[in-house]
Design a protein around this motif. Sequence first.
Motif, PDB file in Angstrom:
ATOM      1  N   LEU A  46       0.811  -1.218   0.000  1.00  0.00           N
ATOM      2  CA  LEU A  46       0.000   0.000   0.000  1.00  0.00           C
ATOM      3  C   LEU A  46       0.844   1.268   0.000  1.00  0.00           C
ATOM      4  O   LEU A  46       0.579   2.201  -0.763  1.00  0.00           O
ATOM      5  N   THR A  47       1.821   1.316   0.879  1.00  0.00           N
ATOM      6  CA  THR A  47       2.542   2.583   1.075  1.00  0.00           C
ATOM      7  C   THR A  47       4.037   2.492   0.829  1.00  0.00           C
ATOM      8  O   THR A  47       4.690   3.523   0.623  1.00  0.00           O
ATOM      9  N   GLY A  48       4.574   1.254   0.877  1.00  0.00           N
ATOM     10  CA  GLY A  48       6.022   1.120   0.963  1.00  0.00           C
ATOM     11  C   GLY A  48       6.421   1.241   2.423  1.00  0.00           C
ATOM     12  O   GLY A  48       5.897   2.117   3.136  1.00  0.00           O
ATOM     13  N   LEU A  49       7.302   0.384   2.885  1.00  0.00           N
ATOM     14  CA  LEU A  49       7.635   0.369   4.315  1.00  0.00           C
ATOM     15  C   LEU A  49       8.268   1.679   4.772  1.00  0.00           C
ATOM     16  O   LEU A  49       8.069   2.113   5.911  1.00  0.00           O
ATOM     17  N   ASP A  50       9.014   2.327   3.894  1.00  0.00           N
ATOM     18  CA  ASP A  50       9.697   3.555   4.291  1.00  0.00           C
ATOM     19  C   ASP A  50       8.734   4.735   4.472  1.00  0.00           C
ATOM     20  O   ASP A  50       9.044   5.700   5.179  1.00  0.00           O
ATOM     21  N   LYS A  51       7.562   4.646   3.864  1.00  0.00           N
ATOM     22  CA  LYS A  51       6.597   5.749   3.958  1.00  0.00           C
ATOM     23  C   LYS A  51       5.381   5.398   4.822  1.00  0.00           C
ATOM     24  O   LYS A  51       4.419   6.166   4.885  1.00  0.00           O
ATOM     25  N   ALA A  52       5.411   4.235   5.467  1.00  0.00           N
ATOM     26  CA  ALA A  52       4.225   3.723   6.157  1.00  0.00           C
ATOM     27  C   ALA A  52       3.730   4.673   7.235  1.00  0.00           C
ATOM     28  O   ALA A  52       2.540   5.011   7.280  1.00  0.00           O
ATOM     29  N   ASP A  53       4.622   5.097   8.121  1.00  0.00           N
ATOM     30  CA  ASP A  53       4.179   5.928   9.248  1.00  0.00           C
ATOM     31  C   ASP A  53       3.533   7.224   8.774  1.00  0.00           C
ATOM     32  O   ASP A  53       2.451   7.609   9.250  1.00  0.00           O
ATOM     33  N   ALA A  54       4.168   7.875   7.836  1.00  0.00           N
ATOM     34  CA  ALA A  54       3.634   9.158   7.355  1.00  0.00           C
ATOM     35  C   ALA A  54       2.323   8.962   6.595  1.00  0.00           C
ATOM     36  O   ALA A  54       1.333   9.674   6.832  1.00  0.00           O
ATOM     37  N   SER A  55       2.294   7.962   5.689  1.00  0.00           N
ATOM     38  CA  SER A  55       1.110   7.778   4.840  1.00  0.00           C
ATOM     39  C   SER A  55      -0.085   7.274   5.636  1.00  0.00           C
ATOM     40  O   SER A  55      -1.211   7.760   5.461  1.00  0.00           O
ATOM     41  N   LEU A  56       0.126   6.296   6.514  1.00  0.00           N
ATOM     42  CA  LEU A  56      -0.991   5.745   7.270  1.00  0.00           C
ATOM     43  C   LEU A  56      -1.471   6.713   8.341  1.00  0.00           C
ATOM     44  O   LEU A  56      -2.668   6.781   8.639  1.00  0.00           O
ATOM     45  N   GLY A  57      -0.537   7.477   8.912  1.00  0.00           N
ATOM     46  CA  GLY A  57      -0.965   8.527   9.843  1.00  0.00           C
ATOM     47  C   GLY A  57      -1.823   9.562   9.141  1.00  0.00           C
ATOM     48  O   GLY A  57      -2.849  10.027   9.673  1.00  0.00           O
ATOM     49  N   LYS A  58      -1.441   9.901   7.921  1.00  0.00           N
ATOM     50  CA  LYS A  58      -2.216  10.853   7.121  1.00  0.00           C
ATOM     51  C   LYS A  58      -3.586  10.278   6.768  1.00  0.00           C
ATOM     52  O   LYS A  58      -4.599  10.995   6.743  1.00  0.00           O
ATOM     53  N   LEU A  59      -3.639   8.958   6.512  1.00  0.00           N
ATOM     54  CA  LEU A  59      -4.896   8.306   6.178  1.00  0.00           C
ATOM     55  C   LEU A  59      -5.878   8.365   7.354  1.00  0.00           C
ATOM     56  O   LEU A  59      -7.064   8.692   7.166  1.00  0.00           O
TER      57      LEU A  59
END
Length: 657
Positions: free
Chosen positions: A121-134
């Motif tokens: 879904l996001t790529g592991l390197d962007k997970a925190d930022a993308s899922l927090g934004k979601l």
Amino acid sequence: MQQRGKPVFKEKFVELSETIFKGETTFTNDPTTFWDTYFLLPINTKCIFEFIETTSEESLLGRRNNINSIFSACLERMTASDITTAVEQTRQINAIILLTCLVRALFKKKRLSQFNIIDLLTGLDKADASLGKLISALDTLLHQQVTKSYSLSLAITLSAGNDNVNQNSFNGYFMHHDLSTTLFSVIADDLSSDVEVRNATMLLAMLSNYNKYETRNPYLHVLSQYKQESVLEKLATIYTDILNDMTRKYQLLKDEDESITKSVVTYMSSWFPGSSKTPFIDIDNAHTLIDFPPADSAMLLLLYDLVNTNPRFISMITRSITKSNNNTSGNTTAAIQPFSKLLVSLLTFASYLFQHNRNDRSFVYTKLVMLILLRFCEETRLLTAMVGQETEQMVRLCRQRPPPLPKVKKPRFLLCAIIDDLVLFLKHNMRKKLDMATYKLSLSVMHRILSFLYKRRIRLDYHWTELWCTLTTVLHFTSVHLDQLKLKSQEFNPFLASLLTVFNMCVTHGEVFLHDTKSFDSLFYEIIRSSDDFMALSHYVTESSIAGKKGQTAMTTSSSDRSPPLSSNNFANIRTICNHFKPALEEGQVAQQIKYPSPDQVMALIQEHFATLTLAPMDKLEQFSPYTEIPNEMGYFRYLLRMVVGDYLTWTMTPFL
């Protein structure tokens, strides 16, 4: 000349989706135009599921860049702040639907781990930022009427995962961005549909139970402290409706009001052609009850959490009982009336659930309802309200399995209905593989009721003989199956100790809370009739205690169990009763030359010799350890959470399956 077949029509959304899931990258040439077009098209959820279902896990991981692009495009539309036209609104809603479908489909791939799904879904390197934004976007969208329903479906899909909420990494992001206030606002909003309120309630239940034993759970904390009475009232109404609906489904199984004459006429009428035939439902066939309890039962998890943790919720139930039968008018009475209805509906539903407890699901939900009753019976003010003046109510109880309880045609105290529910459970759940944990739980509820009656010196007008007969039936079943039951000593010893505690409460303190002497005499009659069973169990306890002293076994319960210890002292007064009346009974038989005395003759003998009976005092019988979920029930609630989520997804998420 060979005729060409007509080309198969392929809708635009399916055509564009194929290019993404087959790994093509042509959409990257002009991504803005592509996604603007894509999100304007009606979402074909079936095709998305088929693409992912028919693609191997390895192939999906090989196309992670394309799936990352779908997620990013969805998130961009969800977070857009310039939604001023109907076209942009359509794109936003379609983005939410597509992401819901995508996440649900990925969770159904058994060989994809949590990390694989996040990577896709996001790529592991962007997970925190993308899922927090979601999650932040969902918080905003839940406040908007047009996107509320879709956002709730997405949030439930993210939180549920593959039904193992506690192992779902996405829930960590819900913990960092607390949506509890938002979910309560959805419930409170008069514009929210029934489905939206139900989904918000279930999501609150799921998130409140996420890893609650490992870390501080913000949702559970807010739930326990919530005091907005109008919202709690609305929840009470929701649960009343759910319980009534589930009860009606049980009632369709069998006509409880059908008399013998009516049933014979119905049977004979089926012999004649043209007669309307009522389909026969065999309620003793486990397959017949495979869909029971209804999947709506999943909603009961949050009801338990409210009862167990929220003092205001209990307080409103208490007030509702005391004021529901008053003729006073005003907002206060109107506000608390739903709580009185909730309690009545719960007691009615429990009677059906307990009588039709025939599969693993029903066992789990039966225990949940029993725990709710246990918590009710630890609240002294609530119990007091249940036996207060002018608080009698009619409670319909299940009569679908013989033998039914006596039919009561007048209102009575709600406490009587709780005892009836316990009696129904004890009667209808005796099987070779006895569910001793839930039996012990039901006896613990009974013990709390008897302790309350004794401490408050309340004489309860109840058909006590039904309780005595039921308790001795359980005792006989235990004695007959002792060899099998005792193999599970960690469950059996607490169960037997609880059973004996109830007997001892009635024997030692029955004169205080029984409403007439006949009820007390019938208790002694049933004990004398069951003397062989008592002696067999007493022998087991004595032998086990001796063996325990030799280091072979122990009669004490496990360290996590808070039930009373089991010893031969539990049988002291029972033995005294049997040893006191049996010789007198034998003498009477000889004197009157009677081989089998009638019940009336035995009762007369009990009354004659009762004055010479001396029982030993038993201290602290009325005391009990208050219920604590930790550590005893931790394993149960982890298992329950998975079942609840599975049931709820089956019940409500069909369009996305």
